[in-house]
Design a protein around this motif. Sequence first.
Motif, PDB file in Angstrom:
ATOM      1  N   GLU A   1      -1.309  53.653  56.811  1.00  0.00           N
ATOM      2  CA  GLU A   1      -2.509  52.913  56.437  1.00  0.00           C
ATOM      3  C   GLU A   1      -2.279  52.149  55.138  1.00  0.00           C
ATOM      4  O   GLU A   1      -2.750  51.019  54.965  1.00  0.00           O
ATOM      5  N   SER A   2      -1.524  52.760  54.238  1.00  0.00           N
ATOM      6  CA  SER A   2      -1.261  52.142  52.941  1.00  0.00           C
ATOM      7  C   SER A   2      -0.172  51.079  53.007  1.00  0.00           C
ATOM      8  O   SER A   2      -0.278  50.027  52.373  1.00  0.00           O
TER       9      SER A   2
ATOM     10  N   GLN B   1      -6.585  42.719  53.315  1.00  0.00           N
ATOM     11  CA  GLN B   1      -5.711  43.879  53.467  1.00  0.00           C
ATOM     12  C   GLN B   1      -5.628  44.620  52.123  1.00  0.00           C
ATOM     13  O   GLN B   1      -4.755  44.370  51.291  1.00  0.00           O
TER      14      GLN B   1
ATOM     15  N   SER C   1      -4.625  47.400  51.141  1.00  0.00           N
ATOM     16  CA  SER C   1      -3.424  48.163  50.797  1.00  0.00           C
ATOM     17  C   SER C   1      -2.397  47.318  50.051  1.00  0.00           C
ATOM     18  O   SER C   1      -1.514  47.846  49.381  1.00  0.00           O
TER      19      SER C   1
END
Length: 247
Positions: free
Chosen positions: A15-16, A235, A237
């Motif tokens: 996810e990161s 985004q 991240s």
Amino acid sequence: MLTEERFAKILSMLESMGSVTVQQLMTELNASESTIRRDLNTLDASGQLTKVFGGAVSRNSVYSTRDDEVMNRKEKNKDEKIKIAKYAAGLIEKGDFVYIDAGTTTELMIDYINKNQAIFVTNAITHAKRLAERGNTVYLLGGEFKAITEAIVGEEAVSTLEKYNFTKGFFGANGISVQRGFSTPEVKEAMVKRKAMENCKECYVLADDSKFNKISSVTFASFESASVITTKLSQNSYRKYKNVMDI
């Protein structure tokens, strides 16, 4: 570490970061290669990630293997591209020796470049013409003409680049991924991008939000090798990375 804990950690990293390698997971989770590969197989089978050679990518990552026609790309996210292009043009200083890569956002830069401020080299015929029309000194690479992106590509173009040492370079990319870097669909074009970036003191990739967390067929540079100029970045991240400039 229990199996479910490893699963949660793997998914959190994806996810990161968007993608992870087996080696990274082995180090982070203090687990064997066989354990990590078994975990990835399980998570892939359950639809929680996509297993790829050497690691895994988030299900949110998008793969692209073909270039769109230039005319189809020019109107996509145009307002964002103009903002990015204007900011990038402002980075060019008097006396710079600049490489401008083929691309729709890099082309928009030309409207905001001051006359006779720098010397330019490009692999895009349209870019060269417009730069020259605005009174700039410009050199065009020789090589194979790729109609779909209107770019000069291939070994001859790479050979021409060998002699140049640029102060700044501005590039386009089809995909941006922390783990897979900057990528494009076609090998010959990737070769030119790679060599030009290697010969730049400062590298900038111009990319709207749609390019992030995407992976194309051929990586031409690592994520850390260039500053990314973008805007309206969704985004989250990517916001923690110092080389990402959300203007």
